[in-house]
Design a protein around this motif. Structure first.
Motif, mmCIF file in Angstrom:
data_model
loop_
_atom_site.group_PDB
_atom_site.id
_atom_site.type_symbol
_atom_site.label_atom_id
_atom_site.label_comp_id
_atom_site.label_asym_id
_atom_site.label_seq_id
_atom_site.Cartn_x
_atom_site.Cartn_y
_atom_site.Cartn_z
ATOM 1 N N ILE A 239 -7.692 4.826 -2.939
ATOM 2 C CA ILE A 239 -7.156 3.968 -1.874
ATOM 3 C C ILE A 239 -6.305 4.756 -0.888
ATOM 4 O O ILE A 239 -5.187 4.391 -0.572
ATOM 5 N N GLY A 240 -6.834 5.827 -0.358
ATOM 6 C CA GLY A 240 -6.073 6.604 0.609
ATOM 7 C C GLY A 240 -5.085 7.527 -0.079
ATOM 8 O O GLY A 240 -5.144 7.754 -1.287
ATOM 9 N N GLN A 241 -4.154 8.058 0.694
ATOM 10 C CA GLN A 241 -3.231 9.046 0.150
ATOM 11 C C GLN A 241 -1.800 8.740 0.555
ATOM 12 O O GLN A 241 -1.540 8.439 1.722
ATOM 13 N N PRO A 242 -0.859 8.809 -0.404
ATOM 14 C CA PRO A 242 0.552 8.604 -0.059
ATOM 15 C C PRO A 242 1.154 9.845 0.598
ATOM 16 O O PRO A 242 0.438 10.798 0.933
ATOM 17 N N ARG B 103 -7.921 8.685 -7.614
ATOM 18 C CA ARG B 103 -7.337 7.735 -6.666
ATOM 19 C C ARG B 103 -8.374 7.396 -5.599
ATOM 20 O O ARG B 103 -9.016 8.282 -5.034
ATOM 21 N N TYR C 221 5.017 -0.257 2.548
ATOM 22 C CA TYR C 221 4.950 0.916 1.679
ATOM 23 C C TYR C 221 6.171 0.830 0.752
ATOM 24 O O TYR C 221 7.274 1.195 1.129
ATOM 25 N N VAL D 209 -9.139 0.836 6.786
ATOM 26 C CA VAL D 209 -9.365 2.214 7.204
ATOM 27 C C VAL D 209 -10.861 2.500 7.226
ATOM 28 O O VAL D 209 -11.595 2.116 6.304
ATOM 29 N N THR E 68 0.842 -1.193 0.000
ATOM 30 C CA THR E 68 0.000 0.000 0.000
ATOM 31 C C THR E 68 0.875 1.240 0.000
ATOM 32 O O THR E 68 2.026 1.198 0.444
ATOM 33 N N THR E 69 0.331 2.335 -0.512
ATOM 34 C CA THR E 69 0.969 3.640 -0.353
ATOM 35 C C THR E 69 0.098 4.554 0.500
ATOM 36 O O THR E 69 0.292 5.767 0.504
ATOM 37 N N ASP E 70 -0.844 3.981 1.215
ATOM 38 C CA ASP E 70 -1.647 4.733 2.173
ATOM 39 C C ASP E 70 -0.856 4.819 3.476
ATOM 40 O O ASP E 70 -0.580 3.797 4.118
ATOM 41 N N THR F 243 6.282 10.113 8.378
ATOM 42 C CA THR F 243 5.202 9.274 8.903
ATOM 43 C C THR F 243 5.527 8.606 10.230
ATOM 44 O O THR F 243 4.615 8.188 10.947
ATOM 45 N N ARG G 52 -8.142 16.549 5.159
ATOM 46 C CA ARG G 52 -8.435 15.133 4.981
ATOM 47 C C ARG G 52 -9.510 14.723 5.979
ATOM 48 O O ARG G 52 -9.424 15.074 7.169
#
Length: 499
Positions: free
Chosen positions: A317-320, A315, A68, A363, A17-19, A115, A344
């Motif tokens: 699937i969430g946010q990078p 997009r 990630y 999520v 994932t990149t979330d 992060t 967000r």
């Protein structure tokens, strides 16, 4: 072989994932796929990322651990890949589950800094320590990827770690030896006859050796046991009198329970019971994001390229994590500045825990409720049928409960016929109190958990209390199923050449 390779890559895809909310570690994809020492196979193999997924799962004791991955653009056209691997890698890039950058350089370290995620690496990262001071101040946030016994392992700061559970001495107590029954008396005539027979069997010029005194056993590696042995062997040491049976203290205090698996070590004048317990080493999981990272992750960002897989309009699937180019939030793939698109929506990363082992992360965001049940209808809902035995499947409803976010709070809504158990806790060590809701809703606290059925629960990711987890059990590791279980073995082995 094509089918098994596709199955293995599909399993790996579910754990990428990149979330930033779901990820549990960041890694340079190109560095891993070229790390031949990890399996002794081909010069470049996409299956090696699965070995890293497995290693992260073992390190975190999490059957749903998520990576990630960051990859340089040149990796998409790597000639050493098979056509199948190039096709899959291109699909991952287009779907946004891996981050594509012109050159990886320090991008993995930047993502870890913004992060708080640990960074998984093969190479040395000291060259970036002048920009990211935590590389020296918090070296445990760097997990070194190393081969061991045919699999990959992660070592904090490249230091070997002990097994997850080790026996540790935690207490001792003197134990009164059991009385030994006297041996039956031997008649004098029989004793004299025995001594005469032994003397006749002994060769001339030798005397009967005296029986050696019993030697005291010791507990190796425990100083407490050695000190106890000295005190027990000391003839001048005062003996502790036993309390009278009719004393008030004796009647008030119950006898201490004996711990299972206790080690009993015998000495000449008594015994000592050394109790053991299983403890787990504290392992770094995730640090807090930097100040800049907190600001970036609170907002939505848009790339000037509408079809951008990272920050495009479509997009889903969430946010990078935005890249910081000269202090300006930028698209890591296209390099241009990002446009701020508002706050967000509040969201929570959740974990499904079955039999004490996290199995899946997801999520729940404001305006995007998630249904959990035996067979929920939506693609983004969480189905439990694969983890339920027959009795549990009869208890859990097809659409058992809903999770949504309202006014920044996580809300659980029961839609089942049997109700949902809520465990309220105020801290990590709080054992909690339970109550059931039926066709009702309840706001969840930070340390609360939702029990759908015995052994099946939902928690806020990273908020599993010590009062619940207790001791890490060895059987948990047997449930950590590899994502490479369907991988063709020929792809993981160096082909033999004729001489």
């Amino acid at each position: 072989m094509r089918f098994t390779l596709s199955s293995a890559l599909d399993m790996i895809e579910r754990r990428l994932t990149t979330d930033a909310m779901l990820a549990q570690g960041v890694v340079d994809l190109g560095e891993v796929v070229r790390y031949v020492d990890i399996d002794g196979g081909r010069s470049t193999s996409l299956l090696r990322i699965g070995m890293v997924v497995d290693a992260l799962g073992r390190y975190l004791v999490d059957a749903g651990a998520v990576l990630y991955p960051v990859a340089g653009r040149a990796l998409l056209s790597e000639a050493a890949f098979t056509s199948k691997e190039r096709m899959v890698l291109g699909r991952w890039a287009d779907d946004g589950i891996i981050e594509i950058v012109p050159d990886v350089a320090d991008r993995t370290v930047e993502v870890a800094d913004l992060t708080g995620l640990p960074v998984i690496t093969v190479r040395d990262l000291d060259r970036y320590a002048s920009r990211y001071a935590w590389l020296r101040e918090c070296p445990d946030r760097v997990l070194r990827l190393r081969p061991r016994g045919g699999e990959a392992v992660l070592l904090p700061n490249d230091e070997d770690i002990a097994p997850v559970t080790v026996p540790v001495v935690v207490g001792k107590a003197a134990v009164k030896p059991e009385p030994v029954a006297p041996e039956p008396a031997v008649p004098a005539e029989a004793a004299e006859g025995t001594e005469a027979a032994e003397a006749a069997e002994a060769p001339e010029g030798t005397e009967a050796a005296e029986a050696p005194e019993p030697a005291a056993e010791s507990v190796e590696g425990t100083e407490d046991a050695a000190e106890a042995a000295e005190s027990l062997e000391d003839p001048e040491a005062p003996e502790t009198p036993e309390p009278a049976a009719d004393s008030a203290e004796a009647t008030a205090e119950p006898s201490a329970p004996q711990l299972p698996g206790a080690i009993v070590t015998f000495f000449p004048r008594g015994a000592m019971r050394v109790s053991t317990t299983q403890i787990g080493r504290q392992r770094p999981v995730r640090s807090g994001p930097s100040g800049v990272g907190q600001s970036l992750l609170r907002n939505l960002w848009r790339c000037a390229e509408p079809d951008c897989s990272a920050f495009g309009e479509y997009r889903m699937i969430g946010q990078p994590v935005p890249a910081m180019a000269s202090g300006i939030p930028s698209c890591p793939r296209h390099g241009g500045p990002l446009r701020e698109a508002g706050r967000r929506p509040p969201a929570y990363a959740m974990a499904l825990v079955v039999d004490d082992l996290p199995r899946r992360r997801f999520v729940v965001a404001e305006g995007e409720p998630v249904t959990v049940g035996r067979v929920p209808p939506g693609d983004n809902d969480i189905g439990l049928s694969g983890w339920l035995h027959e009795a549990a499947a009869q208890w859990v409803s097809a659409e058992h409960l809903r999770l949504n976010v309202r006014d920044g709070a996580l809300i659980v809504v029961d839609d089942s016929r049997n109700g949902t158990m809520i465990w309220k806790r105020s801290s990590r060590g709080d054992p909690g109190r339970a109550f059931r809701i039926t066709h009702d809703e309840h706001p969840m606290g930070a340390w609360d958990s939702i029990e759908v059925y015995t052994g099946v629960e939902l928690i806020v990711a990273g908020r599993r209390g010590t009062a619940v987890t207790g001791v890490l059990k060895p059987e948990l590791f047997r449930d950590l199923r590899s994502v490479l279980v369907d991988a063709p073995t020929v792809a993981l082995r160096r082909p033999e050449t004729s001489r």
